[in-house]
Design an enzyme around this catalytic site. Structure first.
Site, short mmCIF file in Angstrom:
data_model
loop_
_atom_site.label_atom_id
_atom_site.label_comp_id
_atom_site.label_asym_id
_atom_site.label_seq_id
_atom_site.Cartn_x
_atom_site.Cartn_y
_atom_site.Cartn_z
N GLU A 45 0.85 -1.18 0.00
CA GLU A 45 0.00 0.00 0.00
C GLU A 45 0.89 1.24 0.00
OE1 GLU A 45 -2.72 0.28 3.22
OE2 GLU A 45 -3.33 -1.82 3.10
N ASP A 56 -6.05 7.74 10.35
CA ASP A 56 -4.68 7.38 10.72
C ASP A 56 -4.33 7.83 12.13
OD1 ASP A 56 -3.94 6.15 8.26
OD2 ASP A 56 -3.88 8.14 7.36
N TYR A 170 -10.99 -5.16 3.53
CA TYR A 170 -10.10 -4.66 4.56
C TYR A 170 -10.89 -4.61 5.87
CZ TYR A 170 -6.35 -1.57 6.39
OH TYR A 170 -5.31 -1.03 7.10
#
Length: 259
Positions: A45, A56, A170
């Site tokens: 990625e 994040d 995911y």
């Protein structure tokens, strides 16, 4: 079959690694990608630095911020992906927020990705309910659009993602942001089981994986493991990439032993 889908084989556990493009500098990104590809990573990625990376944690937020301060742009990311595609055979996926894609233009962005050798997109802030337009464009460019699910995802969302995610699904191991953690959540196996009931697509676990032992445990439940923040930390600590190489080998060995 796409390059991403081809990374998943019966009895084999995929290892997926995340890099922030341009952190701490473009040369380090290239060196790290080559080290990862040469030591058992199946998909890389490439994180496109963004000013407001809501999904994040601290490590990747700081890496993204510093990359932007150093002048890393979307064009830098395209150039890096194109260069890596010539140097390694490992499939490349852009992890980006929707805003850069939208501002560049969906068609133009996906055409560019296809031309430079990117195989797929992960867009954490794009829910499947709003993803139809990008789905259509990615299909036209033969890119996999990979959706995320969290432990809090309800049954309808799980079914929708199972139908529309391409390449793999995911699974976010925890509710919250990315970042290395000391232990795995207690409800992880139940979450994976809920998703497995509605799809046979590969399931990959990310967010918080920081040790080979955690990777081994997850590989016993899922089809692949995604590691990001710990990789960024190792690049920070040792720009020779020897620490990253050792860690990657440990992860690959742990996954092989779990199969």
């Amino acid at each position: 079959m796409s390059q991403i889908a081809a990374a998943f084989k019966p009895g084999y556990k995929a290892l997926i690694a995340y890099l922030t493009v341009g952190y701490p500098d473009p040369e380090a990104t290239e060196k790290a990608a080559i080290a990862l590809a040469g030591n058992g990573v199946d998909i890389i990625e490439l994180g496109i630095p963004f000013s407001d990376p809501l999904a994040d944690g601290t490590t990747i937020q700081q890496a993204s911020h510093r990359a932007l301060q150093s002048g890393v742009s979307l064009q830098t990311c395209f150039e890096m992906a194109e260069k890596l595609h010539r140097e390694i055979a490992t499939p490349l996926v852009f992890m980006t927020y929707y805003n850069p894609v939208y501002n560049f233009g969906l068609d133009a962005f996906c055409r560019q990705c296809a031309e430079i050798g990117v195989s797929g997109l992960i867009v954490p802030d794009l829910p499947p309910e709003e993803g139809q337009e990008l789905e259509a464009v990615t299909r036209k460019s033969r890119l996999d659009l990979i959706y995320l699910l969290a432990p809090t995802s309800h049954a309808d969302r799980i079914k929708l993602v199972a139908e529309r995610s391409r390449g793999f699904i995911y699974l976010v191991s925890v509710t919250g942001v990315t970042g290395a953690r000391d232990s795995l959540p207690d409800n992880l196996e139940a979450f994976i089981t809920r998703v497995r009931k509605v799809t046979d697509k590969p399931l990959c676990i990310g967010f918080g994986i920081s040790t080979a032992e955690q990777a081994r445990q997850i590989a016993g439940m899922a089809d692949g493991v995604i590691v990001g923040s710990r990789i960024i930390q190792l690049i920070e600590a040792d720009n020779s990439m020897s620490a990253l190489t050792d860690f990657t080998r440990q992860l690959r060995q742990a996954l092989n032993q779990s199969g």
